[in-house]
Design a protein around this motif. Structure first.
Motif, PDB file in Angstrom:
ATOM      1  N   SER A 108       0.865  -1.186   0.000  1.00  0.00           N
ATOM      2  CA  SER A 108       0.000   0.000   0.000  1.00  0.00           C
ATOM      3  C   SER A 108       0.892   1.223   0.000  1.00  0.00           C
ATOM      4  O   SER A 108       2.117   1.125   0.234  1.00  0.00           O
ATOM      5  CB  SER A 108      -0.875   0.015   1.253  1.00  0.00           C
ATOM      6  N   GLY A 109       0.281   2.370  -0.221  1.00  0.00           N
ATOM      7  CA  GLY A 109       1.034   3.614  -0.112  1.00  0.00           C
ATOM      8  C   GLY A 109       1.537   3.801   1.310  1.00  0.00           C
ATOM      9  O   GLY A 109       2.665   4.260   1.533  1.00  0.00           O
ATOM     10  N   PHE A 110       0.701   3.449   2.258  1.00  0.00           N
ATOM     11  CA  PHE A 110       1.079   3.589   3.667  1.00  0.00           C
ATOM     12  C   PHE A 110       2.358   2.788   3.949  1.00  0.00           C
ATOM     13  O   PHE A 110       3.318   3.293   4.528  1.00  0.00           O
ATOM     14  CB  PHE A 110      -0.072   3.113   4.561  1.00  0.00           C
ATOM     15  N   HIS A 134       1.123  13.745   5.226  1.00  0.00           N
ATOM     16  CA  HIS A 134       0.215  12.632   5.500  1.00  0.00           C
ATOM     17  C   HIS A 134       0.694  11.778   6.684  1.00  0.00           C
ATOM     18  O   HIS A 134       1.896  11.645   6.924  1.00  0.00           O
ATOM     19  CB  HIS A 134       0.140  11.758   4.240  1.00  0.00           C
ATOM     20  N   SER A 136       1.042   8.697   7.059  1.00  0.00           N
ATOM     21  CA  SER A 136       1.986   7.613   6.758  1.00  0.00           C
ATOM     22  C   SER A 136       3.421   8.142   6.648  1.00  0.00           C
ATOM     23  O   SER A 136       4.375   7.414   6.941  1.00  0.00           O
ATOM     24  CB  SER A 136       1.586   6.884   5.473  1.00  0.00           C
ATOM     25  N   ASP A 207       5.488  12.374  -1.981  1.00  0.00           N
ATOM     26  CA  ASP A 207       4.374  11.426  -1.913  1.00  0.00           C
ATOM     27  C   ASP A 207       3.344  11.866  -2.944  1.00  0.00           C
ATOM     28  O   ASP A 207       2.692  12.893  -2.782  1.00  0.00           O
ATOM     29  CB  ASP A 207       3.796  11.458  -0.486  1.00  0.00           C
ATOM     30  N   ALA A 209       0.545  10.413  -3.962  1.00  0.00           N
ATOM     31  CA  ALA A 209      -0.719   9.655  -3.876  1.00  0.00           C
ATOM     32  C   ALA A 209      -1.876  10.350  -4.594  1.00  0.00           C
ATOM     33  O   ALA A 209      -2.678   9.700  -5.267  1.00  0.00           O
ATOM     34  CB  ALA A 209      -1.076   9.402  -2.411  1.00  0.00           C
ATOM     35  N   HIS A 210      -1.972  11.679  -4.441  1.00  0.00           N
ATOM     36  CA  HIS A 210      -3.084  12.401  -5.079  1.00  0.00           C
ATOM     37  C   HIS A 210      -2.647  13.130  -6.345  1.00  0.00           C
ATOM     38  O   HIS A 210      -3.408  13.930  -6.885  1.00  0.00           O
ATOM     39  CB  HIS A 210      -3.714  13.390  -4.089  1.00  0.00           C
ATOM     40  N   THR A 238       0.666   5.464  -4.828  1.00  0.00           N
ATOM     41  CA  THR A 238      -0.313   4.438  -4.443  1.00  0.00           C
ATOM     42  C   THR A 238      -1.095   4.001  -5.666  1.00  0.00           C
ATOM     43  O   THR A 238      -1.302   4.775  -6.595  1.00  0.00           O
ATOM     44  CB  THR A 238      -1.285   4.965  -3.377  1.00  0.00           C
ATOM     45  N   SER A 240      -4.130   2.871  -5.080  1.00  0.00           N
ATOM     46  CA  SER A 240      -5.485   2.805  -4.507  1.00  0.00           C
ATOM     47  C   SER A 240      -6.348   4.013  -4.853  1.00  0.00           C
ATOM     48  O   SER A 240      -7.531   4.033  -4.548  1.00  0.00           O
ATOM     49  CB  SER A 240      -5.406   2.671  -2.988  1.00  0.00           C
ATOM     50  N   LYS A 241      -5.785   5.013  -5.476  1.00  0.00           N
ATOM     51  CA  LYS A 241      -6.584   6.209  -5.782  1.00  0.00           C
ATOM     52  C   LYS A 241      -6.912   6.246  -7.271  1.00  0.00           C
ATOM     53  O   LYS A 241      -7.733   5.460  -7.710  1.00  0.00           O
ATOM     54  CB  LYS A 241      -5.867   7.427  -5.240  1.00  0.00           C
TER      55      LYS A 241
HETATM   56  C1  LIG Z   1      -3.921   7.745   0.686  1.00  0.00           C
HETATM   57  C2  LIG Z   1      -2.572   8.250   0.936  1.00  0.00           C
HETATM   58  C3  LIG Z   1      -1.551   7.378   1.312  1.00  0.00           C
HETATM   59  C4  LIG Z   1      -1.796   5.918   1.577  1.00  0.00           C
HETATM   60  O1  LIG Z   1      -2.031   5.213   0.419  1.00  0.00           O
HETATM   61  P1  LIG Z   1      -2.697   3.746   0.520  1.00  0.00           P
HETATM   62  O2  LIG Z   1      -2.245   3.089  -0.722  1.00  0.00           O
HETATM   63  O3  LIG Z   1      -4.161   3.925   0.611  1.00  0.00           O
HETATM   64  O4  LIG Z   1      -2.126   3.111   1.730  1.00  0.00           O
HETATM   65  C5  LIG Z   1      -0.289   7.894   1.481  1.00  0.00           C
HETATM   66  N1  LIG Z   1      -0.038   9.209   1.312  1.00  0.00           N
HETATM   67  C6  LIG Z   1      -1.006  10.073   0.961  1.00  0.00           C
HETATM   68  C7  LIG Z   1      -0.679  11.511   0.776  1.00  0.00           C
HETATM   69  C8  LIG Z   1      -2.303   9.630   0.767  1.00  0.00           C
HETATM   70  O5  LIG Z   1      -3.264  10.484   0.452  1.00  0.00           O
END
Ligand SMILES: *Cc1c(COP(=O)(O)O)cnc(C)c1O
Length: 394
Positions: A108-110, A134, A136, A207, A209-210, A238, A240-241
């Motif tokens: 996961s991203g976390f 974030h 994480s 990071d 992720a977004h 990630t 997951s988004k």
């Molecule tokens: C959602 C998110 C994560 C975690 O990603 P997952 O794959 O859901 O664990 C890490 N960093 C940021 C900035 C996020 O928004």
């Protein structure tokens, strides 16, 4: 005998009283612009499914075919007997997509953040971290045992001052930031931060992720958006988004990826992404490489929605991305607003402490390419109605 759990009951009760208790709703339908939630059909304005890929038939098909060929589980951690051809292929495709030397997958991203930061810095070192990073990243910093020095949000001058004052007291150093801040939707000044990383001999980590699937050509992310390919040491991401599945990764210099194979603890000690996840992610990358259509639609929807919300008189904060915070500030009002939206058929969650500071509560609206023009208009009608009723707008 004392009740060992009494303190938890008390803490939970306090959360309820302060309207800080998170209600978790259950999704009963596939992901998309409309959802079945707790028995109701509602318009979905809170998932991270930016491009609508979470229920895309091409991803579903890829996952099914991979399961038929190879089963489901990876059966061991990557370093023992759990590295599948699919993992290696996805790593290669992600590195190409991000225009990086190499990539490594995490669960996961976390776990990518938890695994990467402690592998790069330790107790004699320093981390310069944006104050709004974030959770994480914060946890990764804690696990590293390096000294964490926070700088003012998105403020390169504040970072420069902290570097000037502290950098020389530590051996190695890392600058780390969210690319797009998930609660406000603003974008880190990555070119300035990267210049400072070079000037002060620090590793640079972002990071994304977004940012991926959102920023840069065809959604290649923040590094591409700013044309910084090859200059950012670690791009964490990630699946997951926008990618619509689950999983995390780091793309960057091949030396770093090789080091993470040896020292990234979630990579070494936790099993990897499953067969269907990995195959579906490969399909996502292909879709993004083939066409910018979904990313373009996401931005069109974003511009349309934000313009209209501003015309209605809502405070939508400082976002520069599809993340649209409707700033209501007060926790009780925000919970009530979200509940009223839900009753009107719109699902958009309240975000309050501890995700954001006290007094900065908001409804976070997430725009997606899966919303039709009709969906957006309907949402705007509902926001206008509830906004007037609760006297947030005139
Ligand atoms: C959602 C998110 C994560 C975690 O990603 P997952 O794959 O859901 O664990 C890490 N960093 C940021 C900035 C996020 O928004």
């Amino acid at each position: 005998m004392t009740d060992k759990l009494a303190w938890i009951d008390k803490a939970l009760q306090e959360l309820r009283e302060k309207n800080l208790y998170t209600t978790i709703r259950t999704i009963e339908s596939p992901q998309g612009a409309w959802l079945q939630v707790d028995g109701r059909r509602v318009l979905n304005f809170c998932s991270n499914n930016y491009l609508g890929l979470a229920n895309d038939p091409r991803l579903v098909q890829a996952a099914k075919e991979a399961c038929d060929r190879q089963g489901v589980g990876p059966a061991a951690v990557r370093t023992i007997a759990g590295t599948l051809q699919l993992h290696v292929e996805l790593e290669k495709r992600l590195a190409e997509f991000k225009e990086a030397e190499a990539a490594i997958l995490f669960q996961s991203g976390f776990s990518a953040n938890l695994g990467t930061i402690p592998a790069l810095v330790g107790k004699d070192d320093a981390i310069f971290s944006d104050e709004l990073n974030h959770a994480s990243i914060i946890d990764g910093c804690r696990l590293s045992r390096a000294k964490t020095i926070r700088y003012a949000h998105n403020d390169a001058a504040s970072l420069r001052a902290e570097l000037a004052e502290n950098r020389s007291s530590y051996k190695r150093a890392l600058i780390v930031t969210d690319g797009v801040f998930s609660m406000d939707g603003d974008i880190a000044p990555l070119p300035d931060l990267t210049d400072l990383a070079d000037a002060f001999d620090c590793l640079m980590m972002v990071d994304d992720a977004h940012g991926e699937g959102v920023l840069g050509h065809g959604g290649r992310g923040i590094v591409h958006h700013f044309g910084l390919q090859g200059r950012v040491d670690v791009e964490m991401g990630t699946m997951s988004k926008a990618f619509g599945v689950v999983g995390g990764y780091v793309a960057g210099k091949s030396t770093i990826v090789e080091w993470l194979h040896q020292r990234g603890r979630p990579f070494l000690f936790s099993s990897a992404m499953t067969v269907p996840d990995t195959a579906a992610c490969l399909a996502s990358v292909s879709i993004l490489e083939e066409s910018t259509e979904l990313v373009d639609r996401l931005w069109q929807n974003t511009r349309d929605f934000k313009d209209q919300m501003q015309s209605l008189g809502f405070d939508i904060g400082r976002s520069a991305t599809p993340i649209t915070p409707i700033m209501l500030k007060e926790e009780t009002l925000t919970q009530e607003f979200s509940q009223r939206l839900f009753q009107e058929g719109l699902f958009a969650t309240a975000i309050a402490y501890p995700t954001v500071p006290i007094g900065k509560a908001r409804i976070r609206v997430m725009i997606s390419a899966s919303h039709s023009g009709q969906d957006l208009n309907r949402a705007l009608d509902i926001f206008a109605r509830v906004g007037r009723e609760l006297e947030v707008i005139n």
